[in-house]
Design a protein around this motif. Structure first.
Motif, PDB file in Angstrom:
ATOM      1  N   SER A  21      17.049  31.262 -28.229  1.00 11.97           N
ATOM      2  CA  SER A  21      17.724  32.503 -27.850  1.00 11.97           C
ATOM      3  C   SER A  21      17.904  32.605 -26.341  1.00 11.97           C
ATOM      4  O   SER A  21      18.937  33.073 -25.856  1.00 11.97           O
ATOM      5  N   ILE A  22      16.894  32.143 -25.596  1.00 12.58           N
ATOM      6  CA  ILE A  22      16.970  32.189 -24.132  1.00 12.58           C
ATOM      7  C   ILE A  22      18.160  31.371 -23.628  1.00 12.58           C
ATOM      8  O   ILE A  22      18.865  31.785 -22.704  1.00 12.58           O
ATOM      9  N   LEU A  23      18.395  30.227 -24.242  1.00 18.71           N
ATOM     10  CA  LEU A  23      19.484  29.351 -23.786  1.00 18.71           C
ATOM     11  C   LEU A  23      20.862  29.967 -24.029  1.00 18.71           C
ATOM     12  O   LEU A  23      21.858  29.496 -23.474  1.00 18.71           O
ATOM     13  N   ARG A  24      20.939  31.019 -24.850  1.00 18.34           N
ATOM     14  CA  ARG A  24      22.201  31.738 -25.041  1.00 18.34           C
ATOM     15  C   ARG A  24      22.322  32.923 -24.084  1.00 18.34           C
ATOM     16  O   ARG A  24      23.265  33.701 -24.171  1.00 18.34           O
ATOM     17  N   GLN A  25      21.318  33.066 -23.172  1.00 22.09           N
ATOM     18  CA  GLN A  25      21.313  34.175 -22.222  1.00 22.09           C
ATOM     19  C   GLN A  25      21.730  33.735 -20.816  1.00 22.09           C
ATOM     20  O   GLN A  25      21.448  34.418 -19.836  1.00 22.09           O
ATOM     21  N   ASP A  26      22.404  32.588 -20.730  1.00 19.73           N
ATOM     22  CA  ASP A  26      22.908  32.060 -19.455  1.00 19.73           C
ATOM     23  C   ASP A  26      21.811  31.958 -18.391  1.00 19.73           C
ATOM     24  O   ASP A  26      21.951  32.494 -17.289  1.00 19.73           O
ATOM     25  N   PRO A  27      20.695  31.265 -18.714  1.00 20.17           N
ATOM     26  CA  PRO A  27      19.629  31.151 -17.713  1.00 20.17           C
ATOM     27  C   PRO A  27      19.891  30.005 -16.734  1.00 20.17           C
ATOM     28  O   PRO A  27      20.567  29.033 -17.057  1.00 20.17           O
ATOM     29  N   ASP A  28      19.353  30.156 -15.543  1.00 20.51           N
ATOM     30  CA  ASP A  28      19.325  29.050 -14.579  1.00 20.51           C
ATOM     31  C   ASP A  28      17.968  28.345 -14.634  1.00 20.51           C
ATOM     32  O   ASP A  28      17.883  27.130 -14.517  1.00 20.51           O
ATOM     33  N   ILE A  29      16.922  29.161 -14.776  1.00 22.27           N
ATOM     34  CA  ILE A  29      15.549  28.640 -14.798  1.00 22.27           C
ATOM     35  C   ILE A  29      14.842  29.192 -16.023  1.00 22.27           C
ATOM     36  O   ILE A  29      14.914  30.397 -16.309  1.00 22.27           O
ATOM     37  N   VAL A  30      14.156  28.319 -16.753  1.00 20.47           N
ATOM     38  CA  VAL A  30      13.434  28.715 -17.962  1.00 20.47           C
ATOM     39  C   VAL A  30      11.978  28.292 -17.814  1.00 20.47           C
ATOM     40  O   VAL A  30      11.686  27.169 -17.394  1.00 20.47           O
ATOM     41  N   MET A  31      11.079  29.211 -18.152  1.00 24.45           N
ATOM     42  CA  MET A  31       9.656  28.861 -18.163  1.00 24.45           C
ATOM     43  C   MET A  31       9.112  29.066 -19.572  1.00 24.45           C
ATOM     44  O   MET A  31       9.267  30.133 -20.162  1.00 24.45           O
ATOM     45  N   ILE A  32       8.500  28.024 -20.119  1.00 20.10           N
ATOM     46  CA  ILE A  32       7.900  28.067 -21.453  1.00 20.10           C
ATOM     47  C   ILE A  32       6.385  28.050 -21.278  1.00 20.10           C
ATOM     48  O   ILE A  32       5.852  27.167 -20.595  1.00 20.10           O
ATOM     49  N   GLY A  33       5.727  29.009 -21.891  1.00 22.30           N
ATOM     50  CA  GLY A  33       4.275  29.122 -21.705  1.00 22.30           C
ATOM     51  C   GLY A  33       3.530  27.847 -21.995  1.00 22.30           C
ATOM     52  O   GLY A  33       2.651  27.444 -21.238  1.00 22.30           O
ATOM     53  N   GLU A  34       3.876  27.175 -23.096  1.00 22.32           N
ATOM     54  CA  GLU A  34       3.213  25.916 -23.446  1.00 22.32           C
ATOM     55  C   GLU A  34       4.065  25.163 -24.458  1.00 22.32           C
ATOM     56  O   GLU A  34       4.649  25.770 -25.363  1.00 22.32           O
TER      57      GLU A  34
ATOM     58  N   ILE B  16      14.268  33.337 -16.988  1.00 26.79           N
ATOM     59  CA  ILE B  16      13.746  33.891 -18.243  1.00 26.79           C
ATOM     60  C   ILE B  16      12.526  33.078 -18.657  1.00 26.79           C
ATOM     61  O   ILE B  16      12.523  31.849 -18.568  1.00 26.79           O
ATOM     62  N   THR B  17      11.502  33.757 -19.111  1.00 34.88           N
ATOM     63  CA  THR B  17      10.293  33.078 -19.580  1.00 34.88           C
ATOM     64  C   THR B  17       9.992  33.492 -21.019  1.00 34.88           C
ATOM     65  O   THR B  17      10.355  34.588 -21.449  1.00 34.88           O
ATOM     66  N   VAL B  18       9.343  32.620 -21.755  1.00 34.01           N
ATOM     67  CA  VAL B  18       8.775  32.976 -23.053  1.00 34.01           C
ATOM     68  C   VAL B  18       7.312  32.552 -23.019  1.00 34.01           C
ATOM     69  O   VAL B  18       6.996  31.381 -22.779  1.00 34.01           O
ATOM     70  N   GLU B  19       6.408  33.531 -23.179  1.00 34.09           N
ATOM     71  CA  GLU B  19       4.981  33.306 -22.966  1.00 34.09           C
ATOM     72  C   GLU B  19       4.167  33.885 -24.115  1.00 34.09           C
ATOM     73  O   GLU B  19       4.618  34.784 -24.821  1.00 34.09           O
ATOM     74  N   ASP B  20       2.970  33.391 -24.260  1.00 35.26           N
ATOM     75  CA  ASP B  20       2.052  33.910 -25.273  1.00 35.26           C
ATOM     76  C   ASP B  20       0.621  33.823 -24.752  1.00 35.26           C
ATOM     77  O   ASP B  20      -0.043  32.789 -24.866  1.00 35.26           O
ATOM     78  N   PRO B  21       0.123  34.917 -24.140  1.00 31.84           N
ATOM     79  CA  PRO B  21       0.809  36.189 -23.900  1.00 31.84           C
ATOM     80  C   PRO B  21       1.452  36.215 -22.520  1.00 31.84           C
ATOM     81  O   PRO B  21       1.249  35.289 -21.719  1.00 31.84           O
ATOM     82  N   VAL B  22       2.191  37.297 -22.229  1.00 34.69           N
ATOM     83  CA  VAL B  22       2.698  37.520 -20.872  1.00 34.69           C
ATOM     84  C   VAL B  22       1.513  38.039 -20.050  1.00 34.69           C
ATOM     85  O   VAL B  22       1.066  39.162 -20.241  1.00 34.69           O
ATOM     86  N   GLU B  23       1.019  37.198 -19.136  1.00 31.06           N
ATOM     87  CA  GLU B  23      -0.197  37.569 -18.406  1.00 31.06           C
ATOM     88  C   GLU B  23       0.103  38.494 -17.231  1.00 31.06           C
ATOM     89  O   GLU B  23      -0.588  39.477 -17.013  1.00 31.06           O
ATOM     90  N   TYR B  24       1.119  38.152 -16.439  1.00 29.93           N
ATOM     91  CA  TYR B  24       1.477  38.962 -15.279  1.00 29.93           C
ATOM     92  C   TYR B  24       2.945  39.359 -15.397  1.00 29.93           C
ATOM     93  O   TYR B  24       3.781  38.520 -15.720  1.00 29.93           O
ATOM     94  N   GLN B  25       3.225  40.609 -15.137  1.00 26.81           N
ATOM     95  CA  GLN B  25       4.607  41.083 -15.184  1.00 26.81           C
ATOM     96  C   GLN B  25       5.205  40.989 -13.781  1.00 26.81           C
ATOM     97  O   GLN B  25       4.733  41.635 -12.851  1.00 26.81           O
ATOM     98  N   LEU B  26       6.228  40.159 -13.643  1.00 26.67           N
ATOM     99  CA  LEU B  26       6.825  39.872 -12.344  1.00 26.67           C
ATOM    100  C   LEU B  26       8.178  40.561 -12.215  1.00 26.67           C
ATOM    101  O   LEU B  26       9.028  40.452 -13.110  1.00 26.67           O
ATOM    102  N   ALA B  27       8.378  41.263 -11.107  1.00 30.70           N
ATOM    103  CA  ALA B  27       9.638  41.967 -10.879  1.00 30.70           C
ATOM    104  C   ALA B  27      10.779  40.970 -10.725  1.00 30.70           C
ATOM    105  O   ALA B  27      10.643  39.944 -10.051  1.00 30.70           O
ATOM    106  N   GLY B  28      11.912  41.262 -11.369  1.00 26.21           N
ATOM    107  CA  GLY B  28      13.104  40.429 -11.228  1.00 26.21           C
ATOM    108  C   GLY B  28      13.152  39.254 -12.176  1.00 26.21           C
ATOM    109  O   GLY B  28      14.102  38.468 -12.143  1.00 26.21           O
ATOM    110  N   ILE B  29      12.132  39.096 -13.018  1.00 23.93           N
ATOM    111  CA  ILE B  29      12.090  37.971 -13.959  1.00 23.93           C
ATOM    112  C   ILE B  29      12.031  38.527 -15.379  1.00 23.93           C
ATOM    113  O   ILE B  29      11.264  39.453 -15.673  1.00 23.93           O
TER     114      ILE B  29
END
Length: 569
Positions: free
Chosen positions: A385-398, A353-366
């Motif tokens: 909120s992401i941490l309540r979504q059972d993520p394995d990998i998290v990407m934060i835009g900045e 799961i990623t949270v970005e500002d803005p979402v630059e590229y839309q990646l399939a499966g993410i």
């Protein structure tokens, strides 16, 4: 060509058409005097029909003849070289199969031209013979048919930029008139030409800037802005309105900044464009960021890193939990690096799961979340909120503030792999920045896996780079040790049709990777000063940005000036 060769060709011609002996000798004398080909003189004087000459050349050279009457050239193939180069070589690309390019040649005796073509476009060439007038006419017709050439579109348009009006740029115009002008055919073609030219040049950004008496159009190619022929000032409002319509923005609002995006399909690819409007005293400045998903590296290997940087990066990304920070200034490729890592990690058994500002590229499966601060969806709240979504990998835009940094560290400590970016100059500076944001050193040493700094450098065009003798004094004045360049061949950017005269073609990444080893962690508990941490990291074998850049110079990939430009502090 030798006289024997001419005689052989003449014999083939004489089998097809009767040429008086005196006319033949006169033509031969004119060819020798004027430095022309005999066959060209025979055709120009009307002694041999063009089609007969074409068939004779075909028989003589054992090459297939083709007729180009009614042939429509492929624009993608023509774009391999500038139109002027095709005209100069008197050649026209017909079709492509794999790495084999079939090319019509009006002068099939020009062996050097065919060899030059092979070098410039890196294809195997299969030549066929064509009539010169038909060939050159076909190339000229493509230029006429190419309505996307801005000069052609504007040729018949009246430019009234000399007319000075005392007009308030922030005043409202009639909405119906603005809509009508924005949908006017010439304006649509102008905007389309601007977009397609940007794709052809592989530009990353388009800048449309209103000046007092003109519009300035610039493209950012390989990180550098280049000015282009611009439309007249009279169509400024129409161009602005047209792009607003494409971006679903308010065309009547010109007093405040606006942001939007739209998608286009052209030149066989589909790209997103992120649009930003900024009011200036002479009108709205427009910047369009081109987001081409096909240009993304599908894996870390595709980034073109040196072996040590690749191994260190793969080691860090392969960790089950911890935090990875990618740093560098705007436009240094941080997002591309993170997306490459995500695509390598994107498997069926992981939740990304990623949270970005803005979402630059839309990646399939993410799962990608667009931050919206205006409604309370910030990096920090989105991350909670992401941490309540059972993520394995998290990407934060900045990571921009203490709250986001604190949540990211806690996520890394509780079994998640966290990837994010920071704006710092070097890898050690990322640790200092996190400490400045209020993160305790013992938490950083436990959560951080790797910090990385990167820059993008322009690669020399392989077709025109030129060897130079670089004085040792130049290296000394730039605080570089001449001994490390022993045996190095230095190059400079020259410019050719293949690189549009820039001398550079494409970019590569320089990476400075700091792995959090025990000695670094121990130093972090003593001090968070970037210089002290950097000194320990270098002793442990870390390659700095300057070291990596120097290696690229030694390998002949770029110039010493380019590396000094991108690695200066």
């Amino acid at each position: 060509m030798s006289k024997k060769s001419y005689k052989s060709l003449i014999e083939l011609l004489l089998e097809r058409v009767s040429i008086p002996a005196d006319a033949l000798e006169s033509a031969r004398a004119e060819a020798e005097t004027g430095g022309h080909m005999l066959e060209d003189v025979l055709v120009d004087q009307g002694l041999v029909p063009a089609q007969v000459m074409l068939l004779a050349k075909s028989d003589y050279l054992e090459m297939r003849p083709v007729t180009l009457n009614g042939f429509k050239p492929d624009h993608d193939l023509l774009d391999l070289l500038p139109r002027s180069t095709w005209m100069h070589l008197k050649m026209l690309p017909l079709c492509k199969t794999g790495k084999l390019l079939t090319v019509a040649a009006a002068d099939p005796f020009n062996i050097m031209g065919i060899e030059t073509l092979k070098v410039q476009i890196d294809y195997n060439i299969f030549p066929v013979v064509a009539d010169e007038k038909e060939l050159l006419g076909a190339i000229e017709d493509t230029a006429k048919d190419s309505a996307i050439a801005l000069e052609d579109i504007l040729k018949d348009m009246e430019d009234d930029s000399d007319l000075e009006l005392g007009k308030d740029e922030t005043s409202h115009e009639n909405l119906d008139e603005m809509l009508e002008s924005a949908e006017d055919a010439p304006v649509v073609r102008i905007v389309n030409s601007i977009l397609i030219e940007a794709l052809r040049r592989h530009a990353s950004d388009i800048h449309i800037e209103p000046m007092e008496k003109k519009i300035r159009l610039r493209y950012r190619v390989d990180g550098v802005l280049y000015e282009n022929p611009s439309p007249p000032k009279s169509v400024q409002s129409a161009i602005s309105s047209r792009i607003k319509i494409m971006s679903n923005l308010d065309i009547a609002e010109r007093r405040i900044p606006q942001d939007g995006r739209f998608k286009i399909k052209a030149l066989g690819k589909e790209v997103d464009l992120r649009v930003s409007y900024l009011p200036t005293v002479f009108g709205e400045k427009i910047v369009m960021r081109i987001l081409d998903k096909s240009a993304l590296a599908p894996s870390l290997e595709a980034l073109g890193l040196n072996q040590k940087a690749l191994e260190d990066l793969q080691f860090a990304v392969g960790k089950p939990h911890g935090m990875i920070l990618v740093t560098g200034p705007t436009g240094s490729g941080k997002t591309t690096t993170l997306y490459s890592a995500l695509q390598e990690l994107n498997k069926e058994d992981v939740n990304i799961i990623t949270v970005e500002d803005p979402v630059e590229y839309q990646l399939a499966g993410i799962n990608q979340v667009q931050a919206r601060p205006e409604v309370g969806l910030t990096f920090a709240s989105g991350l909670r909120s992401i941490l309540r979504q059972d993520p394995d990998i998290v990407m934060i835009g900045e990571i921009r503030d203490h709250e986001t940094a604190s949540i990211a560290v806690q996520a890394a400590l509780t079994g998640h792999l966290v990837l994010s970016t920071l704006h710092t100059n070097d890898a050690a500076g990322a640790i200092a920045r996190m400490a400045y944001m209020g993160i305790e050193p013992f938490l950083l040493s436990s959560s951080l896996v790797m910090t990385q700094a990167q820059r993008l450098y322009r690669k020399l065009c392989p077709f025109c780079k030129q060897e130079i003798n670089l004085p040792a004094e130049t290296l000394r004045l730039n605080h570089l040790d001449p001994d490390q360049f022993k045996g190095t061949t230095f190059y400079e950017a020259k410019g050719c049709p293949k690189c549009s005269g820039f001398g550079y073609k494409g970019r590569g990444a320089l990476m400075e990777i700091l792995l959090l080893e025990d000695t670094i962690k121990a130093k972090m508990l003593e001090t968070a000063e970037a210089s002290a941490l950097r000194e320990v990291a270098v002793k442990n074998g870390m390659q700095t940005l300057r070291d990596t850049g120097i290696q690229k110079v030694i390998e002949g990939e770029t110039t010493i000036d380019e590396i000094l430009r991108v690695t200066s502090e």
